[in-house]
Write an enzyme that holds these catalytic residues in place. Structure first.
Site, mmCIF file in Angstrom:
data_model
loop_
_atom_site.group_PDB
_atom_site.id
_atom_site.type_symbol
_atom_site.label_atom_id
_atom_site.label_comp_id
_atom_site.label_asym_id
_atom_site.label_seq_id
_atom_site.Cartn_x
_atom_site.Cartn_y
_atom_site.Cartn_z
ATOM 1 N N ARG A 1 -3.089 -2.890 -12.256
ATOM 2 C CA ARG A 1 -2.884 -1.239 -12.091
ATOM 3 C C ARG A 1 -2.676 -0.572 -13.264
ATOM 4 O O ARG A 1 -3.011 0.534 -13.435
ATOM 5 C CB ARG A 1 -1.973 -0.839 -11.083
ATOM 6 C CG ARG A 1 -2.285 -1.282 -9.552
ATOM 7 C CD ARG A 1 -1.455 -0.549 -8.533
ATOM 8 N NE ARG A 1 -1.860 -0.726 -7.285
ATOM 9 C CZ ARG A 1 -1.300 -0.221 -6.028
ATOM 10 N NH1 ARG A 1 -0.461 0.433 -6.243
ATOM 11 N NH2 ARG A 1 -1.897 -0.558 -4.867
ATOM 12 N N LYS B 1 -11.301 -1.352 -1.395
ATOM 13 C CA LYS B 1 -11.127 -2.602 -1.920
ATOM 14 C C LYS B 1 -10.517 -3.623 -0.891
ATOM 15 O O LYS B 1 -11.147 -4.769 -0.920
ATOM 16 C CB LYS B 1 -9.863 -2.464 -3.179
ATOM 17 C CG LYS B 1 -10.441 -1.644 -4.276
ATOM 18 C CD LYS B 1 -9.304 -1.601 -5.436
ATOM 19 C CE LYS B 1 -8.053 -1.035 -5.082
ATOM 20 N NZ LYS B 1 -8.184 0.425 -4.317
ATOM 21 N N ARG C 1 -6.758 7.490 8.070
ATOM 22 C CA ARG C 1 -6.354 6.020 8.279
ATOM 23 C C ARG C 1 -5.013 5.834 9.246
ATOM 24 O O ARG C 1 -4.154 6.542 9.042
ATOM 25 C CB ARG C 1 -6.307 5.375 7.252
ATOM 26 C CG ARG C 1 -5.928 3.879 7.171
ATOM 27 C CD ARG C 1 -6.277 3.209 5.759
ATOM 28 N NE ARG C 1 -5.110 3.446 4.759
ATOM 29 C CZ ARG C 1 -5.091 2.884 3.416
ATOM 30 N NH1 ARG C 1 -6.220 1.977 3.094
ATOM 31 N NH2 ARG C 1 -4.199 3.287 2.795
ATOM 32 N N ARG D 1 0.730 6.190 7.742
ATOM 33 C CA ARG D 1 1.673 5.715 6.974
ATOM 34 C C ARG D 1 1.900 6.979 5.859
ATOM 35 O O ARG D 1 1.194 7.896 5.626
ATOM 36 C CB ARG D 1 1.113 4.510 5.697
ATOM 37 C CG ARG D 1 0.946 3.165 6.609
ATOM 38 C CD ARG D 1 1.015 2.264 5.305
ATOM 39 N NE ARG D 1 0.601 2.351 4.259
ATOM 40 C CZ ARG D 1 -0.656 1.905 3.894
ATOM 41 N NH1 ARG D 1 -1.241 0.862 4.616
ATOM 42 N NH2 ARG D 1 -1.019 2.300 2.615
ATOM 43 N N ARG E 1 -1.261 10.110 -5.732
ATOM 44 C CA ARG E 1 -1.538 8.677 -5.874
ATOM 45 C C ARG E 1 -2.835 8.795 -6.861
ATOM 46 O O ARG E 1 -3.083 7.949 -7.650
ATOM 47 C CB ARG E 1 -1.927 7.860 -4.710
ATOM 48 C CG ARG E 1 -0.529 7.669 -3.888
ATOM 49 C CD ARG E 1 -0.877 6.963 -2.610
ATOM 50 N NE ARG E 1 -1.276 5.752 -2.627
ATOM 51 C CZ ARG E 1 -2.049 5.109 -1.590
ATOM 52 N NH1 ARG E 1 -2.213 5.764 -0.462
ATOM 53 N NH2 ARG E 1 -2.393 3.925 -1.687
#
Length: 210
Positions: free
Chosen positions: A88, A13, A123, A156, A167
């Site tokens: 969300r 996104k 990432r 992260r 998640r």
């Protein structure tokens, strides 16, 4: 054009929002970036949000809605905007409707869960400027060092595999129902994940007619 981008964490996104922002000359409103800035600054809302994010949970609605309301009141949003990461939940979407936040399209990027886990595991993010890298597709030129500002590049905690899986469970339970919410309003468009971000952009442009 007023867009909402839907999709699981790591669906791309943010990447697509950057492209659409330039194409349409409208700002991208990324709740994640706003929250991360608050967490880094150690503000009360940032500390509150940090505990939820590190547990792989959603930040409470009242925190998100207040952030968005203030941001959309700024002059650069007058011609349109791209919402990345909000709403969300259905209560958030309902609250936004009551606030008069108008939407032209809710665009959902569809990606399989295992692809997400693999993607986010690689990432890396700059601690200082927030630039995003990937150890496979877009590594920093010097390992651990940001190409843009020379800051430290880290993984992260919310990109760790166990957190990503948590998640995704939250996404399917809390966020995925938004597709039906916007479909019922005639606003939903879906795009299947493509082999590259550039190819996904081509399909998105075709779907949006831009």
């Amino acid at each position: 054009m007023r867009l909402i981008l839907l999709g699981a964490p790591g669906a791309g996104k943010g990447t697509q929002a950057e492209v659409l922002c330039k194409l349409l000359d409208i700002p991208t409103i990324s709740t994640g970036n706003i929250l991360r800035a608050a967490m880094k600054a150690g503000t009360p809302v940032g500390l509150q949000a940090k505990a939820f994010v590190e547990a792989g949970q959603l930040v409470p609605d009242e925190v998100i809605i207040n952030i968005i309301k203030d941001r959309l009141a700024e002059p650069d949003c007058a011609k349109g905007y791209i919402l990345d990461g909000v709403p969300r939940t259905i209560p958030q979407a309902e609250a936004m409707e009551k606030m008069g936040i108008a939407i032209d399209c809710a665009l959902s990027i569809e990606v399989e869960d295992q692809v997400i886990v693999d993607r986010l595991g690689g990432r890396r993010v700059c601690k200082d400027c927030g630039a995003t890298f990937h150890m496979v597709s877009h590594p920093p030129k010097q390992e651990g060092v940001c190409d843009n500002c020379g800051g430290e590049v880290i993984c992260r905690k919310d990109d760790a595999p166990e957190t990503v899986k948590a998640r995704l469970v939250t996404y399917h339970r809390e966020t995925e129902p938004l597709k039906q919410f916007y479909a019922e309003r005639g606003l939903l468009k879906t795009v299947e994940n493509q082999p590259s971000a550039a190819e996904t952009t081509v399909v998105i442009r075709d779907v949006l007619g831009i």
